[in-house]
Design a protein around this motif. Structure first.
Motif: not given
Length: 475
Positions: A313-322, A353-359
């Motif tokens: 799901f691109a929205l989830d991908v975007f949120n974790r990166i940005h 919360p910061d995205t953890n490195m694995a995510d």
């Protein structure tokens, strides 16, 4: 040179190309055009609140433009045409306050590359337009200049983050403008107000002189207008490297124009999901109607799916990166500032919360899979037709929606637009329908990387058969 149009309403809703032509033919004066738009702003902007600063150079520049016409000088393609600019984009000697008290009174010394190029084409900077704090939200509201309203219905939003720009153009306060787009922000506001906009391939238009730029690979600057030919004209002036933005390279030069395809029918896919989240039935029907219109014009059109969008799901991908990449810019901007100078969306970003490195790594890999999925799609098709927003313009302050029986939060409004930021693909937002409440419904035309001429051509076909393109708010 004639000095009266005889009908201000006709002037306000002309597209920029028509205005430029009338000026070249001495049918209308640049001074009259600029003064007319300033009068329009004074008359209706108190209710809409799209404009945050007037360029005090506009009248003088219009007088210079008029003198150039009378002398018979060579004129640029936008000579004498006013344009507006989102207030996150630097304008020399004109306030650029980024929607925040933190930057109140900030006056840049140089124009952003995009502004400089519009001026070089003959455009006259008219005003700066409202936005959410730091360009970060889907509604244009902030502590410094307040909330912008949709000219179709003042109780609704014109969107964000380029909502002031979309409202100004829709209401006849400007024929042409510049917005920025991180996940939705030129295409969504265009859909909420019924205008047109282009998010080009990432890197086509330099981001120099625009803040924030993190995450740089997701940010775009693009034109917003009333007609597809205006998008093409503006894009032809804006595109190309500037030597400062490393994403803008020699590989992405654009020579202008809308492509023509007399030699074969284009292959078009259309979809409203899965992979985008829930979509309102009226919006889905508008996308289908646009697809059928193209089929009736002789193009090959069929319903499609993109499996990569269903897997990730691109929205989830975007949120974790940005979140990982954008928070440092927000922390730096707000360091040492009191709580009452920071609005709710920056506070929300800083509290996440910061995205953890694995995510983060998993999200990066998912983004690659989405890019690969689109690459596979464009092996067989020339373009994709989708919705822009899953609903028409919503009421101010709403944070949750029931769409097609599903309850979702406001971030889901970005479901069909954010994939193009994750991938860098180009997309056009243009009106093709009307909701039962009388609000615009836009469709999105997605192209392969660097294929702006193709989607401009498809958009021009849809514009030629649209029954709603000449409708305007009743102001």
């Amino acid at each position: 040179m004639k000095t009266s149009t005889g009908n201000n309403a006709t002037l306000f809703y002309q597209d920029a190309s028509s205005m430029a032509e009338m000026i070249r033919k001495k049918e209308i004066s640049p001074v009259e055009v600029v003064k007319g738009h300033l009068d329009r702003i004074a008359a209706i902007d108190p209710d809409i609140n799209a404009i945050v600063a007037i360029a005090d150079t506009a009248i003088d520049e219009a007088k210079k433009a008029e003198a150039a016409v009378l002398r018979g000088d060579e004129l640029g393609p936008l000579h004498g045409v006013p344009f507006t600019v989102k207030d996150s984009i630097d304008t020399a000697n004109i306030l650029t306050q980024r929607g925040s008290p933190i930057f109140e009174g900030r006056i840049p010394s140089e124009d952003a590359t995009s502004v400089s190029r519009m001026k070089k084409a003959g455009g006259i900077l008219l005003a700066k337009t409202n936005l959410p704090e730091f360009s970060y939200w889907i509604e244009s509201d902030n502590l410094l200049s307040g909330r912008s309203n949709n000219p179709w219905d003042l109780t609704r939003t014109p969107g964000g983050s380029s909502g002031g720009e979309s409202a100004a153009i829709a209401a006849g306060m400007s024929p042409l403008g510049l917005g920025t787009d991180l996940a939705i922000s030129v295409r969504g506001p265009a859909a909420q107000t019924g205008i047109v906009s282009l998010k080009a391939t990432h890197g086509r238009i330099p981001m120099t002189g625009i803040w924030p730029r993190a995450p740089r690979r997701f940010w775009h600057v693009g034109p917003m207008a009333r007609s597809i030919r205006d998008l093409s004209l503006a894009f032809s002036q804006l595109a190309g490297p500037d030597g400062f933005d490393a994403y803008s390279s020699n590989a992405v030069n654009f020579n202008g124009g809308i492509a023509q395809y007399p030699y074969r029918p284009l292959r078009i896919g259309w979809m409203v999901g899965p992979g985008f989240g829930p979509v309102d039935a009226e919006v889905a029907a508008t996308v289908k109607a646009a697809a059928e219109a193209l089929q009736n014009l002789g193009l090959f059109v069929e319903a499609v799916g993109i499996p990569a969008l269903e897997r990730d799901f691109a929205l989830d991908v975007f949120n974790r990166i940005h979140v990982m990449e954008m928070k440092p810019a927000f922390r730096e901007a707000t360091a040492g500032q009191s709580d009452d100078e920071i609005y709710k969306m920056a506070k929300t970003m800083l509290s996440l919360p910061d995205t953890n490195m694995a995510d983060y790594i998993d999200a990066e890999q998912a983004a690659e899979r989405i890019r690969d999925g689109y690459a596979a799609y464009f092996q067989h098709y020339d373009a994709l037709i989708t919705h822009v927003l899953p609903i028409s313009a919503h009421k101010h302050g709403e944070s949750e929606f029931v769409i097609d029986g599903q309850t979702v939060d406001a971030t889901y409004l970005q479901g069909a637009t954010v994939p193009l930021n994750v991938t860098g693909l180009p997309g056009i937002s243009m009106r093709f329908g009307t909701s039962k409440e009388g609000l615009p419904i836009n469709v999105q035309i997605v192209g392969n990387w660097l294929a702006e001429p193709t989607i401009l051509y498809i958009a021009s076909l849809l514009e030629s058969v649209s029954t709603v393109r000449d409708l305007h708010p009743n102001l």
